[in-house]
Design a protein around this motif. Structure first.
Motif, mmCIF file in Angstrom:
data_model
loop_
_atom_site.group_PDB
_atom_site.id
_atom_site.type_symbol
_atom_site.label_atom_id
_atom_site.label_comp_id
_atom_site.label_asym_id
_atom_site.label_seq_id
_atom_site.Cartn_x
_atom_site.Cartn_y
_atom_site.Cartn_z
ATOM 1 N N ALA A 20 0.828 -1.205 0.000
ATOM 2 C CA ALA A 20 0.000 0.000 0.000
ATOM 3 C C ALA A 20 0.863 1.257 0.000
ATOM 4 C CB ALA A 20 -0.935 -0.004 1.214
ATOM 5 N N VAL A 21 1.962 1.216 0.757
ATOM 6 C CA VAL A 21 2.875 2.366 0.807
ATOM 7 C C VAL A 21 3.582 2.547 -0.541
ATOM 8 C CG1 VAL A 21 5.002 3.249 1.845
ATOM 9 C CG2 VAL A 21 3.227 2.233 3.292
ATOM 10 N N ILE A 22 4.026 1.460 -1.131
ATOM 11 C CA ILE A 22 4.723 1.535 -2.425
ATOM 12 C C ILE A 22 3.813 2.114 -3.504
ATOM 13 C CG2 ILE A 22 5.719 0.148 -4.301
ATOM 14 C CD1 ILE A 22 6.819 -1.722 -2.150
ATOM 15 N N THR A 23 2.577 1.643 -3.554
ATOM 16 C CA THR A 23 1.663 2.080 -4.610
ATOM 17 C C THR A 23 1.007 3.428 -4.320
ATOM 18 O OG1 THR A 23 -0.080 0.712 -3.605
ATOM 19 C CG2 THR A 23 1.172 -0.244 -5.429
ATOM 20 N N ASN A 24 1.241 3.961 -3.129
ATOM 21 C CA ASN A 24 0.732 5.295 -2.782
ATOM 22 C C ASN A 24 1.864 6.151 -2.224
ATOM 23 O OD1 ASN A 24 -2.438 5.100 -3.004
ATOM 24 N ND2 ASN A 24 -1.767 3.205 -2.038
ATOM 25 N N SER A 25 2.971 6.129 -2.922
ATOM 26 C CA SER A 25 4.191 6.762 -2.428
ATOM 27 C C SER A 25 4.390 8.213 -2.897
ATOM 28 C CB SER A 25 5.420 5.931 -2.855
ATOM 29 O OG SER A 25 5.439 5.762 -4.266
ATOM 30 N N VAL A 45 -2.201 -1.001 -11.172
ATOM 31 C CA VAL A 45 -1.795 -1.867 -10.060
ATOM 32 C C VAL A 45 -2.749 -3.060 -10.033
ATOM 33 C CG1 VAL A 45 -0.751 -0.060 -8.667
ATOM 34 C CG2 VAL A 45 -3.199 -0.499 -8.469
ATOM 35 N N PRO A 46 -2.379 -4.170 -9.405
ATOM 36 C CA PRO A 46 -3.254 -5.341 -9.423
ATOM 37 C C PRO A 46 -4.558 -5.172 -8.644
ATOM 38 C CG PRO A 46 -0.984 -5.964 -8.924
ATOM 39 C CD PRO A 46 -1.065 -4.485 -8.819
ATOM 40 N N ALA A 58 -0.077 4.861 -9.641
ATOM 41 C CA ALA A 58 -0.543 4.089 -10.790
ATOM 42 C C ALA A 58 -2.064 4.072 -10.771
ATOM 43 C CB ALA A 58 0.032 2.666 -10.758
ATOM 44 N N ALA A 59 -2.658 3.397 -11.741
ATOM 45 C CA ALA A 59 -4.105 3.438 -11.917
ATOM 46 C C ALA A 59 -4.785 2.192 -11.377
ATOM 47 C CB ALA A 59 -4.430 3.600 -13.405
#
Length: 295
Positions: A20-25, A45-46, A58-59
């Motif tokens: 969650a942190v990586i994809t909302n960084s 993202v998956p 990302a989307a």
């Protein structure tokens, strides 16, 4: 739950938080009140992770699917559909159990202590209600954006607009709080979406992952790949003693002995970790088929 099972559960939650942190960084987005619009945003993202979240890099695949289906330039999202098919083929609903930020939020909400009689494991109509997510996928994600369009043929992301509590939590609320102009324009739709979010949060305390079970169209897509995905479960019939511990541990209501790769299984690993004889294991589909052929 024994120490090993608790350790595995903590590791899963750690992995969920890390992802969650990586994809909302894009942390500056939470300061500026603006969303990241760089080139990475063209990648999905998956899991369910709102495009409009100020931190999202990302989307969301469901948002992207609606956007391309509803576009007057395109009528089918080949990239997005291909991405979800690829992810589903490899992992199935492992994404729901390990890579979805909203799944993590529901996991944590359900851990809020309440008297056991208030925690709802199942109820009359539970199984039938789980088909609702497939109807939402068909109607709100595919048909409405495709056929209800404006004057230039542009459709709307109806699921995101009318239903999705993920977008409200991750995108709508932060952006409204951070932007004076947005606060001045909020109306009934924003209020409606917040009602859905509040209901989802409250129900998540009582029922394990209600959004995943009954609403999520992305979970509906990935569930179709559970029986055939490369990453899957296998129950060793020689080791299994039919004690029922795995079915009792599963909060999604699955019975691995009857169907190790149920459409509802999110690959959380609770059944695998609780099994006293270690009869449940991860295996590649090719390995599973070879063992089946030998028998």
């Amino acid at each position: 739950m024994d120490k090993q099972a608790k350790k595995s559960e903590r590791f899963r939650h750690f992995f969920q938080v890390l992802w969650a942190v990586i994809t909302n960084s894009y942390l500056i987005g939470f300061v500026r009140g603006k969303i990241y619009q760089g080139k990475i945003k063209n990648i999905c993202v998956p899991g369910m992770n709102c495009y409009s979240c100020p931190g999202a890099v990302a989307a969301c695949p469901i948002g992207a699917l609606q956007a391309t289906i509803g576009s007057y330039e395109y009528k089918f999202a080949f990239y997005v559909a291909g991405f979800m098919i690829l992810v589903g083929t490899f992992m199935g609903r492992f994404v729901c159990g390990w890579l979805c930020p909203f799944g993590l939020i529901q996991d944590l909400l359900n851990k809020i202590p309440l008297p056991s009689k208030l925690k709802i494991r199942t109820f009359k109509g539970d199984r039938q209600l789980r088909w609702l997510k497939y109807g939402i996928l068909l109607v709100f994600v595919i048909l409405l954006p495709l056929y209800i369009t404006d004057m230039i043929g542009q459709g709307y992301p109806w699921f995101c607009k009318l239903i999705c509590p993920v977008g409200t939590l991750e995108g709508g609320i932060p952006l409204v709080l951070l932007n004076d102009a947005m606060r001045a324009t909020v109306g009934w739709l924003y209020a409606w979406k917040n009602v859905i979010l509040i209901v989802t949060i409250l129900v998540s305390i009582l029922i394990y992952r209600p959004f995943c079970k009954y609403i999520c169209p992305l979970g509906a897509i990935y569930s179709l790949f559970n029986p055939v995905s490369i990453l899957r479960y296998r129950v060793d019939s020689e080791k299994c003693v039919n004690c029922g511990a795995c079915a009792k541990a599963c909060k999604m209501g699955c019975d691995p002995v009857k169907n190790a790769n149920s459409l509802e299984c999110i690959r959380c690993g609770k059944c695998k970790n609780i099994c006293p004889t270690h009869a449940i294991e991860y295996c590649a589909i090719s390995k599973s088929l070879r063992k089946k052929n030998k028998t």
